[in-house]
Every structure is written in structure tokens, then in C-alpha cells.
Motif scaffolding. Structure first.
Motif, PDB file in Angstrom:
ATOM      1  N   PHE A 144       0.831  -1.210   0.000  1.00  0.00           N
ATOM      2  CA  PHE A 144       0.000   0.000   0.000  1.00  0.00           C
ATOM      3  C   PHE A 144       0.865   1.259   0.000  1.00  0.00           C
ATOM      4  CE2 PHE A 144      -1.868   3.313   2.811  1.00  0.00           C
ATOM      5  CZ  PHE A 144      -2.881   3.746   1.967  1.00  0.00           C
ATOM      6  N   ILE A 145       1.904   1.270   0.816  1.00  0.00           N
ATOM      7  CA  ILE A 145       2.766   2.438   0.920  1.00  0.00           C
ATOM      8  C   ILE A 145       3.559   2.634  -0.375  1.00  0.00           C
ATOM      9  CG2 ILE A 145       4.704   3.447   2.191  1.00  0.00           C
ATOM     10  CD1 ILE A 145       3.705   1.988   4.662  1.00  0.00           C
ATOM     11  N   LEU A 146       4.054   1.541  -0.939  1.00  0.00           N
ATOM     12  CA  LEU A 146       4.789   1.633  -2.205  1.00  0.00           C
ATOM     13  C   LEU A 146       3.882   2.147  -3.321  1.00  0.00           C
ATOM     14  CD1 LEU A 146       7.284   1.120  -3.955  1.00  0.00           C
ATOM     15  CD2 LEU A 146       6.509  -1.250  -4.226  1.00  0.00           C
ATOM     16  N   PHE A 147       2.689   1.560  -3.437  1.00  0.00           N
ATOM     17  CA  PHE A 147       1.736   1.999  -4.459  1.00  0.00           C
ATOM     18  C   PHE A 147       1.393   3.472  -4.272  1.00  0.00           C
ATOM     19  CE2 PHE A 147      -0.617  -1.851  -6.429  1.00  0.00           C
ATOM     20  CZ  PHE A 147       0.588  -2.505  -6.641  1.00  0.00           C
ATOM     21  N   LEU A 148       1.146   3.866  -3.029  1.00  0.00           N
ATOM     22  CA  LEU A 148       0.746   5.247  -2.767  1.00  0.00           C
ATOM     23  C   LEU A 148       1.869   6.214  -3.121  1.00  0.00           C
ATOM     24  CD1 LEU A 148      -1.497   7.062  -1.773  1.00  0.00           C
ATOM     25  CD2 LEU A 148      -0.688   6.721   0.574  1.00  0.00           C
ATOM     26  N   PHE A 149       3.112   5.817  -2.885  1.00  0.00           N
ATOM     27  CA  PHE A 149       4.241   6.676  -3.260  1.00  0.00           C
ATOM     28  C   PHE A 149       4.319   6.837  -4.776  1.00  0.00           C
ATOM     29  CE2 PHE A 149       8.695   7.107  -4.594  1.00  0.00           C
ATOM     30  CZ  PHE A 149       8.979   8.349  -4.038  1.00  0.00           C
ATOM     31  N   VAL A 150       4.258   5.731  -5.493  1.00  0.00           N
ATOM     32  CA  VAL A 150       4.331   5.775  -6.962  1.00  0.00           C
ATOM     33  C   VAL A 150       3.175   6.595  -7.525  1.00  0.00           C
ATOM     34  CG1 VAL A 150       4.227   4.397  -9.074  1.00  0.00           C
ATOM     35  CG2 VAL A 150       5.571   3.594  -7.122  1.00  0.00           C
ATOM     36  N   ILE A 151       1.973   6.346  -7.023  1.00  0.00           N
ATOM     37  CA  ILE A 151       0.782   7.058  -7.495  1.00  0.00           C
ATOM     38  C   ILE A 151       0.888   8.549  -7.173  1.00  0.00           C
ATOM     39  CG2 ILE A 151      -1.685   7.355  -7.029  1.00  0.00           C
ATOM     40  CD1 ILE A 151      -1.817   4.266  -6.771  1.00  0.00           C
ATOM     41  N   SER A 152       1.353   8.881  -5.979  1.00  0.00           N
ATOM     42  CA  SER A 152       1.488  10.285  -5.578  1.00  0.00           C
ATOM     43  C   SER A 152       2.443  11.034  -6.506  1.00  0.00           C
ATOM     44  CB  SER A 152       1.992  10.383  -4.135  1.00  0.00           C
ATOM     45  OG  SER A 152       1.080   9.809  -3.236  1.00  0.00           O
ATOM     46  N   MET A 153       3.553  10.404  -6.841  1.00  0.00           N
ATOM     47  CA  MET A 153       4.535  11.041  -7.720  1.00  0.00           C
ATOM     48  C   MET A 153       3.992  11.192  -9.140  1.00  0.00           C
ATOM     49  SD  MET A 153       7.139  11.763  -5.793  1.00  0.00           S
ATOM     50  CE  MET A 153       5.864  12.103  -4.583  1.00  0.00           C
ATOM     51  N   PHE A 154       3.386  10.127  -9.664  1.00  0.00           N
ATOM     52  CA  PHE A 154       2.844  10.177 -11.026  1.00  0.00           C
ATOM     53  C   PHE A 154       1.701  11.179 -11.123  1.00  0.00           C
ATOM     54  CE2 PHE A 154      -0.269   8.749 -14.183  1.00  0.00           C
ATOM     55  CZ  PHE A 154       0.519   8.758 -15.328  1.00  0.00           C
ATOM     56  N   SER A 155       0.879  11.245 -10.097  1.00  0.00           N
ATOM     57  CA  SER A 155      -0.296  12.112 -10.135  1.00  0.00           C
ATOM     58  C   SER A 155       0.076  13.590 -10.193  1.00  0.00           C
ATOM     59  CB  SER A 155      -1.175  11.848  -8.918  1.00  0.00           C
ATOM     60  OG  SER A 155      -1.726  10.551  -8.964  1.00  0.00           O
ATOM     61  N   LEU A 156       1.248  13.951  -9.719  1.00  0.00           N
ATOM     62  CA  LEU A 156       1.677  15.347  -9.816  1.00  0.00           C
ATOM     63  C   LEU A 156       1.733  15.798 -11.275  1.00  0.00           C
ATOM     64  CD1 LEU A 156       4.488  15.545  -7.095  1.00  0.00           C
ATOM     65  CD2 LEU A 156       2.159  16.457  -6.976  1.00  0.00           C
ATOM     66  N   ILE A 157       2.111  14.876 -12.149  1.00  0.00           N
ATOM     67  CA  ILE A 157       2.123  15.187 -13.587  1.00  0.00           C
ATOM     68  C   ILE A 157       0.699  15.406 -14.083  1.00  0.00           C
ATOM     69  CG2 ILE A 157       2.771  14.328 -15.879  1.00  0.00           C
ATOM     70  CD1 ILE A 157       4.908  12.605 -14.492  1.00  0.00           C
ATOM     71  N   VAL A 158      -0.212  14.532 -13.647  1.00  0.00           N
ATOM     72  CA  VAL A 158      -1.616  14.654 -14.043  1.00  0.00           C
ATOM     73  C   VAL A 158      -2.197  15.974 -13.543  1.00  0.00           C
ATOM     74  CG1 VAL A 158      -3.920  13.622 -13.885  1.00  0.00           C
ATOM     75  CG2 VAL A 158      -1.891  12.146 -13.999  1.00  0.00           C
ATOM     76  N   PHE A 159      -1.912  16.313 -12.285  1.00  0.00           N
ATOM     77  CA  PHE A 159      -2.445  17.549 -11.711  1.00  0.00           C
ATOM     78  C   PHE A 159      -1.920  18.776 -12.459  1.00  0.00           C
ATOM     79  CE2 PHE A 159      -2.373  15.177  -7.383  1.00  0.00           C
ATOM     80  CZ  PHE A 159      -3.464  14.420  -7.780  1.00  0.00           C
ATOM     81  N   LYS A 160      -0.681  18.680 -12.911  1.00  0.00           N
ATOM     82  CA  LYS A 160      -0.091  19.792 -13.658  1.00  0.00           C
ATOM     83  C   LYS A 160      -0.757  19.948 -15.020  1.00  0.00           C
ATOM     84  CE  LYS A 160       3.282  22.917 -13.936  1.00  0.00           C
ATOM     85  NZ  LYS A 160       3.436  24.021 -12.962  1.00  0.00           N
ATOM     86  N   LEU A 161      -1.008  18.822 -15.678  1.00  0.00           N
ATOM     87  CA  LEU A 161      -1.611  18.846 -17.009  1.00  0.00           C
ATOM     88  C   LEU A 161      -3.110  19.148 -16.952  1.00  0.00           C
ATOM     89  CD1 LEU A 161       0.165  15.718 -18.586  1.00  0.00           C
ATOM     90  CD2 LEU A 161       0.672  18.137 -19.013  1.00  0.00           C
ATOM     91  N   VAL A 162      -3.755  18.660 -15.901  1.00  0.00           N
ATOM     92  CA  VAL A 162      -5.209  18.862 -15.753  1.00  0.00           C
ATOM     93  C   VAL A 162      -5.467  19.511 -14.397  1.00  0.00           C
ATOM     94  CG1 VAL A 162      -7.482  17.776 -15.887  1.00  0.00           C
ATOM     95  CG2 VAL A 162      -5.530  16.726 -17.073  1.00  0.00           C
ATOM     96  N   PRO A 163      -5.350  20.821 -14.296  1.00  0.00           N
ATOM     97  CA  PRO A 163      -5.554  21.501 -13.011  1.00  0.00           C
ATOM     98  C   PRO A 163      -6.964  21.278 -12.473  1.00  0.00           C
ATOM     99  CG  PRO A 163      -4.516  22.965 -14.600  1.00  0.00           C
ATOM    100  CD  PRO A 163      -4.953  21.751 -15.359  1.00  0.00           C
ATOM    101  N   TYR A 164      -7.059  21.210 -11.171  1.00  0.00           N
ATOM    102  CA  TYR A 164      -8.353  20.971 -10.526  1.00  0.00           C
ATOM    103  C   TYR A 164      -9.382  22.030 -10.931  1.00  0.00           C
ATOM    104  CZ  TYR A 164     -11.837  20.594  -6.833  1.00  0.00           C
ATOM    105  OH  TYR A 164     -13.023  20.476  -6.151  1.00  0.00           O
ATOM    106  N   GLU A 165      -8.945  23.271 -11.043  1.00  0.00           N
ATOM    107  CA  GLU A 165      -9.857  24.372 -11.334  1.00  0.00           C
ATOM    108  C   GLU A 165     -10.560  24.191 -12.678  1.00  0.00           C
ATOM    109  OE1 GLU A 165      -6.740  24.635 -10.323  1.00  0.00           O
ATOM    110  OE2 GLU A 165      -7.147  25.286  -8.256  1.00  0.00           O
TER     111      GLU A 165
END
Length: 362
Positions: A144-165
């Protein structure tokens, strides 16, 4: 304003790990456990009713928390925090905790009489199905911790490309039936980067849905207005899953992911209505729940190894293992948090800090 129901839901969900992993000692899934006493359909069915939602909920809640965290932190600060809170505890736990579980596994199944350090060498040089139920290498519960770390890092790219706003207006217009249908991408993503049922793709989808969808107050309000029929649909799914597993050992991916997602929607509404308050439980487990997660399974396996040798009554065994491992895990947490060299193992900073709010409250 802090949403205390998010904290309370996360804390309560982590406490579910003690009965679930205790019941695994009698699972009939065909995979056994580190300590396994044979198949029990009742306890296995109880796991089946909890399993579809309790770990997925943690990923979804992590996504919600990430959005609020990124309102206070830069991406760089967020990434550094994830390294400290996730990557370092994962690495430490892989050396100091998980091999402890396989040590007792080998003792239970294979009459291993060697030492812990000999087992450590075996652990890192033997690879099979990665479950660890044969004593070989496994990430154990730290997946769970490993997956969450990988997902957290990858998701930063997604958040940058698709801003929440840019997504807010579309998200807030989604009707409740549309929200329910979001189980479809979760289900489809289940097959992406799947390691024997542990899916990086599915948990990424849940994390992103937490970030963009479940953390939006208007979304939760819409779900709350439609909670009666949502709860009926959820209940029907739960009953169907329980009946099908009890009678036919059926655990199909489509139904499981539907039950999991519908459970999350109902739980979020329930949490907002009934758990959105700060209590002593909240204050304590906000600090303790993550360390408890990291420590719990290694302690539970050790407790189970000894309990099953001195007690043969199943209900009593289950109670002793679940309650005993919880008590010992809490004790271990309180000991370790005062030992600087060990604090990072359980995700605590090397030296505790006092926030401004804490100073004011004192």
C-alpha cells in the motif's frame, strides 16, 4: 476548514485491518496466509464484504488529502513530504518488519528453527509469487505504501496537465447516477499494471477520483440528496456479493468493483453527516493510525503464531489475535515514537515538531 470526517474515515478504516487480517488465518481463497489454520467460509465471506472497499477507500481518501495538501505546499514540497512519509518507511519496513512476518511463516509451515538474521538472508534471495505465504520475498502489507508513493509522484504530472480548477464545473454538474457509473473506469483500470490482484491502475483511478471528485463539497451534497436510492443500490450489491460468495465462492471483478465504489460513495456521505467532528479519537489516531498501519501485520502474525499453539477454540483465537495484536501495536507505536533512530520507520520525523496551532492551544 479541516474536514474531520476524512480523518475519522481513514482512522476507522485502518482499524478494520485487525479483524480482516485476523480472519485471513482462516481464508478459503486458495492462497493461505503467514499463519493458516484451514478454510472457514463464514470468516472468508466477512472478508469478501469488507475487502472491496476498505483499501480502495484509503486510496480515495489519500487523493482527497492530496488536494488539500497541495493548497498549502508546492509540488516540490509535496514530493519531498511523500519521500519522507512513504518511501523511507517503506524501505525501512522492508528490512526491519516484513521479514519478521516470513520468519514466523517458515516456523509455522516448515518448522524453521534458524535465527532472524538467517531468515533475513533467505528473504532477500528467494522470490516466488511475492505473497510471502511461503516465507519468500514479499512487500507484505507495505504494498500500500509503495503503491501510494508511486501514485502520488505520477499524479503530480496529471495535476499539472489537468488543473483541478478546470475540472470543477464539470464535476459539480455530474448527477448521482453519473457518479455511480464512475465505477466503470475503476473496474477497467483494475487490469492495468495488476500484480496478482494488487492493481496500480485501479488505485491510481481511485486516488484521482478522490482528488478531483470526492473532495468537492458540492459533489458530496448531491450524493447526500440522493442517498436513499444510492444506499439501496449499495445494499443490493453487498447482499448479492455475500450470497454469491457464500454459495458459489464467486468473487467477480465487475461486481467487486461496483460494490467497492458504491460503498465509498455511501461511506463518504455517512462520514460527512455523522463523523465530521474532532474528538479525542480523532486527535489520537490522526497521529497514530499511519504508524499502526506500518506495524500492525508483523505484530499480528507473531501473535497469531503463539496464540494458535495455546488455544484451539476458533472464536477465542480470533479475539485474542485481533485484540492482542492491536494492543501490542499501540504499545510498540508509543515506544518507537520516543526513539529517534526508529521514528522514520513508522513515518514520523526524526524529531517531533510543534505546530503554531498546538502552541496556541496550550
Amino acid at each position: 476548514m479541516r474536514k474531520h470526517y476524512i480523518d475519522n474515515l481513514r482512522n476507522i478504516t485502518i482499524l478494520f485491518l485487525f479483524p480482516v487480517h485476523t480472519f485471513m488465518i482462516w481464508n478459503d481463497f486458495g492462497t493461505k496466509f503467514y499463519v493458516w489454520l484451514g478454510e472457514n467460509r463464514l470468516l472468508s465471506t466477512l472478508i469478501v464484504l469488507i475487502n472491496p472497499w476498505f483499501m480502495p477507500l484509503l486510496f480515495a481518501l489519500a487523493g482527497v488529502s492530496a488536494r488539500y495538501s497541495l493548497q498549502k505546499r508546492s509540488y516540490k514540497e509535496f514530493a519531498a513530504n511523500r519521500v519522507q512519509k512513504l518511501l523511507i518507511p517503506f524501505i525501512c519496513g522492508m528490512v526491519l518488519l516484513v521479514p519478521f512476518q516470513t520468519f514466523f511463516c517458515r516456523k509455522f509451515f516448515f518448522d524453521y528453527d534458524g535465527g532472524i538474521f538467517q531468515n533475513l538472508q533467505y528473504f532477500f534471495t528467494n522470490y516466488t509469487d511475492m505473497s510471502g505465504y511461503d516465507g519468500a520475498f514479499t512487500p507484505g502489507h507495505l504494498w500500500f505504501i509503495l503503491f501510494l508513493f508511486v501514485i502520488s509522484m505520477f499524479s503530480l504530472i496529471v495535476f499539472k496537465l489537468v488543473p483541478y480548477e478546470k475540472m470543477v464545473s464539470k464535476i459539480e454538474k455530474l448527477p448521482s447516477w453519473g457518479a455511480l457509473l464512475l465505477f466503470i473506469p475503476v473496474w477497467l483500470m483494475y487490469y492495468l499494471v495488476n500484480f496478482g490482484g494488487f492493481s496500480l491502475g485501479k488505485n491510481l483511478a481511485l486516488y484521482l477520483l478522490g482528488y478531483y471528485f470526492l473532495g468537492n463539497d458540492k459533489v458530496i451534497e448531491t450524493l447526500e440528496k440522493n442517498i436513499k436510492w444510492l444506499a439501496l443500490v449499495w445494499a443490493a450489491g453487498i447482499v448479492a456479493l455475500g450470497v454469491l460468495y457464500w454459495n458459489f465462492a464467486y468473487y467477480g471483478d465487475l461486481l467487486v468493483n461496483f460494490v467497492g465504489w458504491s460503498s465509498i460513495l455511501v461511506i463518504m456521505v455517512f462520514g460527512k453527516k455523522h463523523l465530521n467532528k474532532k474528538t479525542k479519537f480523532t486527535e489520537y489516531f490522526n497521529r497514530a493510525s499511519y504508524p499502526i498501519y506500518i506495524l500492525h501485520q508483523s505484530i499480528l502474525v507473531a501473535v497469531a503464531y503463539y496464540v494458535v499453539q495455546i488455544c484451539s477454540v476458533l472464536p477465542l483465537q480470533a479475539v485474542l489475535i485481533a485484540v492482542g495484536s492491536f494492543v501490542l501495536t499501540v504499545i510498540a507505536y508509543h515506544i518507537i515514537k520516543f526513539i529517534p533512530v526508529l521514528r522514520k520507520i513508522i513515518g514520523l520525523s526524526l524529531f517531533p515538531t510543534i505546530s503554531k496551532n498546538t502552541r496556541r492551544s496550550k
